[in-house]
Scaffold this motif. Structure first.
Motif, PDB file in Angstrom:
ATOM      1  N   PRO A   1       2.465  10.782  67.529  1.00 34.60           N
ATOM      2  CA  PRO A   1       2.079   9.676  66.635  1.00 34.60           C
ATOM      3  C   PRO A   1       3.219   8.680  66.390  1.00 34.60           C
ATOM      4  O   PRO A   1       2.987   7.470  66.335  1.00 34.60           O
ATOM      5  CB  PRO A   1       1.684  10.397  65.333  1.00 34.60           C
ATOM      6  CG  PRO A   1       1.273  11.766  65.770  1.00 34.60           C
ATOM      7  CD  PRO A   1       2.159  12.100  66.943  1.00 34.60           C
ATOM      8  N   GLU A   2       4.451   9.185  66.268  1.00 30.01           N
ATOM      9  CA  GLU A   2       5.573   8.302  65.995  1.00 30.01           C
ATOM     10  C   GLU A   2       5.821   7.332  67.147  1.00 30.01           C
ATOM     11  O   GLU A   2       6.311   6.221  66.938  1.00 30.01           O
ATOM     12  CB  GLU A   2       6.850   9.115  65.750  1.00 30.01           C
ATOM     13  CG  GLU A   2       6.804  10.021  64.528  1.00 30.01           C
ATOM     14  CD  GLU A   2       6.045  11.317  64.775  1.00 30.01           C
ATOM     15  OE1 GLU A   2       5.696  11.578  65.950  1.00 30.01           O
ATOM     16  OE2 GLU A   2       5.790  12.052  63.811  1.00 30.01           O
ATOM     17  N   ALA A   3       5.469   7.754  68.369  1.00 27.38           N
ATOM     18  CA  ALA A   3       5.746   6.922  69.537  1.00 27.38           C
ATOM     19  C   ALA A   3       4.830   5.713  69.620  1.00 27.38           C
ATOM     20  O   ALA A   3       5.161   4.708  70.262  1.00 27.38           O
ATOM     21  CB  ALA A   3       5.616   7.758  70.813  1.00 27.38           C
ATOM     22  N   THR A   4       3.672   5.776  68.991  1.00 29.24           N
ATOM     23  CA  THR A   4       2.694   4.683  69.090  1.00 29.24           C
ATOM     24  C   THR A   4       2.400   4.034  67.746  1.00 29.24           C
ATOM     25  O   THR A   4       1.468   3.252  67.627  1.00 29.24           O
ATOM     26  CB  THR A   4       1.380   5.209  69.687  1.00 29.24           C
ATOM     27  OG1 THR A   4       0.884   6.273  68.862  1.00 29.24           O
ATOM     28  CG2 THR A   4       1.596   5.741  71.093  1.00 29.24           C
ATOM     29  N   GLU A   5       3.197   4.361  66.727  1.00 30.07           N
ATOM     30  CA  GLU A   5       2.953   3.801  65.400  1.00 30.07           C
ATOM     31  C   GLU A   5       3.078   2.276  65.427  1.00 30.07           C
ATOM     32  O   GLU A   5       4.067   1.732  65.904  1.00 30.07           O
ATOM     33  CB  GLU A   5       3.966   4.398  64.423  1.00 30.07           C
ATOM     34  CG  GLU A   5       3.700   4.026  62.978  1.00 30.07           C
ATOM     35  CD  GLU A   5       4.668   4.732  62.037  1.00 30.07           C
ATOM     36  OE1 GLU A   5       5.641   4.072  61.604  1.00 30.07           O
ATOM     37  OE2 GLU A   5       4.474   5.937  61.774  1.00 30.07           O
ATOM     38  N   ASP A   6       2.077   1.604  64.948  1.00 35.79           N
ATOM     39  CA  ASP A   6       2.053   0.140  64.942  1.00 35.79           C
ATOM     40  C   ASP A   6       1.570  -0.332  63.570  1.00 35.79           C
ATOM     41  O   ASP A   6       0.376  -0.402  63.303  1.00 35.79           O
ATOM     42  CB  ASP A   6       1.122  -0.380  66.045  1.00 35.79           C
ATOM     43  CG  ASP A   6       1.135  -1.902  66.155  1.00 35.79           C
ATOM     44  OD1 ASP A   6       1.906  -2.544  65.413  1.00 35.79           O
ATOM     45  OD2 ASP A   6       0.372  -2.436  66.976  1.00 35.79           O
TER      46      ASP A   6
ATOM     47  N   VAL B   1      -2.749   4.833  59.888  1.00 35.01           N
ATOM     48  CA  VAL B   1      -1.678   4.699  58.900  1.00 35.01           C
ATOM     49  C   VAL B   1      -1.029   6.070  58.727  1.00 35.01           C
ATOM     50  O   VAL B   1      -1.728   7.063  58.531  1.00 35.01           O
ATOM     51  CB  VAL B   1      -2.227   4.201  57.545  1.00 35.01           C
ATOM     52  CG1 VAL B   1      -1.112   4.093  56.514  1.00 35.01           C
ATOM     53  CG2 VAL B   1      -2.922   2.855  57.712  1.00 35.01           C
ATOM     54  N   PRO B   2       0.301   6.168  58.810  1.00 36.82           N
ATOM     55  CA  PRO B   2       0.959   7.472  58.662  1.00 36.82           C
ATOM     56  C   PRO B   2       0.886   7.988  57.230  1.00 36.82           C
ATOM     57  O   PRO B   2       0.606   7.227  56.294  1.00 36.82           O
ATOM     58  CB  PRO B   2       2.406   7.173  59.065  1.00 36.82           C
ATOM     59  CG  PRO B   2       2.593   5.727  58.759  1.00 36.82           C
ATOM     60  CD  PRO B   2       1.269   5.072  59.046  1.00 36.82           C
ATOM     61  N   ASP B   3       1.120   9.257  57.051  1.00 38.75           N
ATOM     62  CA  ASP B   3       1.178   9.834  55.707  1.00 38.75           C
ATOM     63  C   ASP B   3       2.353   9.235  54.939  1.00 38.75           C
ATOM     64  O   ASP B   3       3.393   8.923  55.528  1.00 38.75           O
ATOM     65  CB  ASP B   3       1.344  11.348  55.780  1.00 38.75           C
ATOM     66  CG  ASP B   3       0.097  12.030  56.327  1.00 38.75           C
ATOM     67  OD1 ASP B   3      -0.984  11.436  56.226  1.00 38.75           O
ATOM     68  OD2 ASP B   3       0.227  13.149  56.858  1.00 38.75           O
TER      69      ASP B   3
ATOM     70  N   ALA C   1      12.304   4.284  57.527  1.00 35.01           N
ATOM     71  CA  ALA C   1      11.375   3.644  58.465  1.00 35.01           C
ATOM     72  C   ALA C   1      11.865   2.289  58.976  1.00 35.01           C
ATOM     73  O   ALA C   1      11.213   1.690  59.826  1.00 35.01           O
ATOM     74  CB  ALA C   1      10.004   3.471  57.803  1.00 35.01           C
ATOM     75  N   VAL C   2      13.009   1.812  58.478  1.00 38.39           N
ATOM     76  CA  VAL C   2      13.472   0.468  58.845  1.00 38.39           C
ATOM     77  C   VAL C   2      13.626   0.329  60.355  1.00 38.39           C
ATOM     78  O   VAL C   2      13.126  -0.634  60.956  1.00 38.39           O
ATOM     79  CB  VAL C   2      14.795   0.129  58.130  1.00 38.39           C
ATOM     80  CG1 VAL C   2      15.430  -1.124  58.743  1.00 38.39           C
ATOM     81  CG2 VAL C   2      14.559  -0.084  56.639  1.00 38.39           C
ATOM     82  N   ASN C   3      14.312   1.264  60.996  1.00 36.06           N
ATOM     83  CA  ASN C   3      14.597   1.120  62.425  1.00 36.06           C
ATOM     84  C   ASN C   3      13.336   1.110  63.290  1.00 36.06           C
ATOM     85  O   ASN C   3      13.205   0.317  64.209  1.00 36.06           O
ATOM     86  CB  ASN C   3      15.519   2.249  62.897  1.00 36.06           C
ATOM     87  CG  ASN C   3      16.972   1.962  62.577  1.00 36.06           C
ATOM     88  OD1 ASN C   3      17.344   0.818  62.313  1.00 36.06           O
ATOM     89  ND2 ASN C   3      17.800   2.992  62.582  1.00 36.06           N
ATOM     90  N   LYS C   4      12.390   2.000  62.996  1.00 38.32           N
ATOM     91  CA  LYS C   4      11.213   2.121  63.860  1.00 38.32           C
ATOM     92  C   LYS C   4      10.097   1.138  63.503  1.00 38.32           C
ATOM     93  O   LYS C   4       9.254   0.828  64.342  1.00 38.32           O
ATOM     94  CB  LYS C   4      10.665   3.547  63.831  1.00 38.32           C
ATOM     95  CG  LYS C   4      10.087   3.974  62.497  1.00 38.32           C
ATOM     96  CD  LYS C   4       9.520   5.382  62.568  1.00 38.32           C
ATOM     97  CE  LYS C   4       8.909   5.806  61.236  1.00 38.32           C
ATOM     98  NZ  LYS C   4       8.346   7.165  61.276  1.00 38.32           N
ATOM     99  N   SER C   5      10.081   0.646  62.248  1.00 40.67           N
ATOM    100  CA  SER C   5       8.961  -0.194  61.812  1.00 40.67           C
ATOM    101  C   SER C   5       9.240  -1.691  61.916  1.00 40.67           C
ATOM    102  O   SER C   5       8.319  -2.494  61.763  1.00 40.67           O
ATOM    103  CB  SER C   5       8.591   0.134  60.360  1.00 40.67           C
ATOM    104  OG  SER C   5       8.175   1.472  60.237  1.00 40.67           O
ATOM    105  N   LEU C   6      10.499  -2.071  62.164  1.00 41.20           N
ATOM    106  CA  LEU C   6      10.836  -3.496  62.208  1.00 41.20           C
ATOM    107  C   LEU C   6      11.315  -3.914  63.588  1.00 41.20           C
ATOM    108  O   LEU C   6      12.270  -4.698  63.725  1.00 41.20           O
ATOM    109  CB  LEU C   6      11.911  -3.815  61.146  1.00 41.20           C
ATOM    110  CG  LEU C   6      11.531  -3.512  59.694  1.00 41.20           C
ATOM    111  CD1 LEU C   6      12.637  -3.941  58.752  1.00 41.20           C
ATOM    112  CD2 LEU C   6      10.223  -4.208  59.316  1.00 41.20           C
ATOM    113  N   ASN C   7      10.652  -3.391  64.612  1.00 38.14           N
ATOM    114  CA  ASN C   7      10.986  -3.768  65.983  1.00 38.14           C
ATOM    115  C   ASN C   7       9.947  -4.744  66.520  1.00 38.14           C
ATOM    116  O   ASN C   7       8.741  -4.573  66.278  1.00 38.14           O
ATOM    117  CB  ASN C   7      11.023  -2.532  66.884  1.00 38.14           C
ATOM    118  CG  ASN C   7      12.163  -1.598  66.525  1.00 38.14           C
ATOM    119  OD1 ASN C   7      13.265  -2.050  66.229  1.00 38.14           O
ATOM    120  ND2 ASN C   7      11.897  -0.299  66.542  1.00 38.14           N
ATOM    121  N   PRO C   8      10.370  -5.774  67.250  1.00 36.28           N
ATOM    122  CA  PRO C   8       9.410  -6.716  67.842  1.00 36.28           C
ATOM    123  C   PRO C   8       8.448  -5.971  68.756  1.00 36.28           C
ATOM    124  O   PRO C   8       8.843  -5.014  69.428  1.00 36.28           O
ATOM    125  CB  PRO C   8      10.305  -7.675  68.647  1.00 36.28           C
ATOM    126  CG  PRO C   8      11.658  -7.542  68.050  1.00 36.28           C
ATOM    127  CD  PRO C   8      11.763  -6.121  67.582  1.00 36.28           C
TER     128      PRO C   8
END
Length: 528
Positions: free
Chosen positions: A177-182, A324-326, A271-278
């Protein structure tokens, strides 16, 4: 016993969704059995339990005393009878809903019969097999776009290779799930922004409970808007800016409470690093979008891929998956957040469906593509994979094998002392050398390594590579074609797992050769 087996079957069914289970029930498997024939039967066992639709065993042998010690699907009263029919009868007891047939005939005669292969959707060929049979089946499978597995089990070693169709799409790949979180925080839509503004309005005056239960992605979105206002409308990029942004978020956390912090803010900081990538797409998906060489058997896949590619070219993002993740949040807020993401996902899906229908109307005259198939593609678009199957290069002389696109990677494997590539070479020699004596097989492997060096443009210490290969050859010769039940049973389970992936088109099957060393309890996968 029957109730126990059916219980196992029901437990295995929960592993596949309805479409996967239906594909399994529609499958018609052909096992072309030979030699001791245990590994093929063990493979079928692991396909019959979860409910494969139909199977056929072709085997010329009659049951002998030696079969009873290694094949658990034979009994003393099977002696002298057709091994194909006897194993078929016992296998069918595992699952009465599965149809099974046994045919006593040589593999060569069966394959040569007109239309004998037409009804099967997947073929299992047990080696060693004659080169002409292997190549004939390989050509047939390639022309009909059906999967072909070639399998061995000899002594403590086993091997299996798969020839997939030239274009084998995998949509439901089940990534982490983390690999495709959008979460689309860099491209928020109005409904998400409005919800963020409602929940973060007058943030400082919120009670401790309310402040500590704001969903972390809304906190990120809130602080992101502030950041953009002081950075020319640009989000944080690169390690220094993201570190600074994490500090901004972290400062918003209240620490004057019993816990000394707030879990939702801690989630936001992490979550900053994984959630704020273009948004980016993989090179494989980009290749799919740009591909113009379509196979008729995968027409649905290409129509949907074209529509999703069109969506990406217009919006710069893939359709929203809608998950949406937990997170730490009040139930009502979390449910509303889920609804916002699901509504956006449905809107994106509707746009893709509209494009699919326009393409169908222009190029296709068959039944419309099921919307569930389009939705599955949209949800998993980020992890969709297209495997390009290649013909089996087995049971061939070294001079007949073209290593061009894999030679470099295989030479690198030979340089690795822990690699199991020598086992793969040993089985190739075992197939091709009729006498199966140690000297002839050694000569085959030596010539193969020399050709790998020539086609890769790299050299390797042949003596060192051959030293490891000699050990493999010695065990293959010692076993003299005999199978050990525990090795064949384990290998059969491995093969069945890959067969189920191929049939259901769920998860990503191996590509394209796997070997198992029962002495070291190691497995290796190579593309040959």
């Amino acid at each position: 016993m029957a109730q126990f087996i059916m219980s196992i079957k029901r437990n295995e069914l929960v592993m596949a969704d309805k479409s996967g289970q239906q594909a399994l029930e529609d499958a018609n498997i052909l096992l072309l059995n030979s030699a001791a024939g245990v590994v093929g039967i063990e493979t079928l066992k692991n396909l019959i339990l979860p409910g494969v639709g139909q199977f056929t065993i072709v085997d010329e042998a009659k049951v002998q005393e030696s079969d009873l010690g290694v094949n658990f699907f034979l009994a003393e009263d099977s002696l002298g009878k057709s091994r194909a029919q006897e194993t078929c009868n016992y296998l069918r007891e595992l699952n009465p809903e599965v149809r099974g047939y046994g045919i006593r005939e040589t593999v060569s005669d069966f394959v040569s019969s007109t239309n004998s292969l037409d009804s099967y959707t997947l073929i299992l060929l047990v080696g060693p097999a004659d080169s002409n049979i292997v190549q004939k089946l390989s050509t047939y499978a390639s022309e009909r776009s059906i999967p072909l597995f070639y399998i061995h089990s000899v002594g403590f070693y086993s091997h299996f290779s798969v020839q997939l169709p030239p274009q084998f799409p995998c949509v439901d790949t089940h990534p982490e799930p983390e690999a495709t979180e959008d979460l689309r925080l860099l491209e928020p839509w109005p409904e998400l922004l409005n919800f963020m503004k409602v929940k973060t309005h007058d943030l400082g005056s919120l009670s401790g409970h309310e402040h500590g239960h704001i969903p972390y992605l809304l906190l990120l979105l809130y602080h992101l808007q502030d950041w953009k206002s002081s950075h020319d409308g640009k989000p944080p990029s690169g390690f220094p800016e993201k570190s600074a942004f994490r500090e901004v978020v972290n400062k918003g956390m209240r620490t004057d409470n019993a816990e000394g912090g707030e879990e939702n803010y801690e989630e936001a900081v992490k979550a900053v690093n994984k959630s704020l990538n273009p948004p980016e797409i993989s090179s494989g998906l980009k290749e799919i979008f740009e591909c113009e060489d379509y196979e008729e058997q995968t027409a649905n896949f290409w129509v949907i891929a074209h529509a999703v590619g069109d969506f990406h070219s217009r919006h710069g993002v893939l359709p929203l998956p809608g998950t949406v993740p937990d997170m730490k949040a009040q139930s009502a807020d979390y449910i509303q957040l889920q609804n916002i993401y699901k509504a956006k996902a449905r809107k994106d899906l509707a746009e893709v469906i509209e494009k699919v229908r326009s393409v169908e109307g222009e190029f296709m005259k068959d039944a419309l593509i099921d919307e569930r198939e389009i939705e599955a593609f949209c949800k998993g678009a980020a992890s969709v994979k297209l495997i390009k199957g290649r013909p089996l290069q087995l049971a061939l002389k070294p001079t007949e094998i073209d290593w061009s696109d894999t030679a470099k990677s295989l030479i690198q494997e030979l340089e690795d002392e822990s690699s199991l590539l020598p086992l793969c070479l040993g089985f190739m020699a075992y197939d091709c050398v009729g006498t199966r004596d140690q000297e002839s097989m050694r000569s085959y492997c030596n010539e193969t390594i020399e050709r790998l060096q020539k086609q890769s443009g790299r050299s390797v210490e042949v003596d060192v590579a051959m030293e490891r290969t000699d050990k493999v050859i010695a065990e293959l010769v010692r076993a003299d074609g005999g199978e050990l039940h525990n090795i064949s049973a384990l290998t059969g389970g491995m093969i069945a797992q890959e067969v189920i992936k191929v049939i259901t088109k769920q998860y990503i099957p191996f590509d394209n050769t796997c070997v198992f060393d029962g002495i070291a309890s190691k497995a290796g996968v190579f593309r040959v």
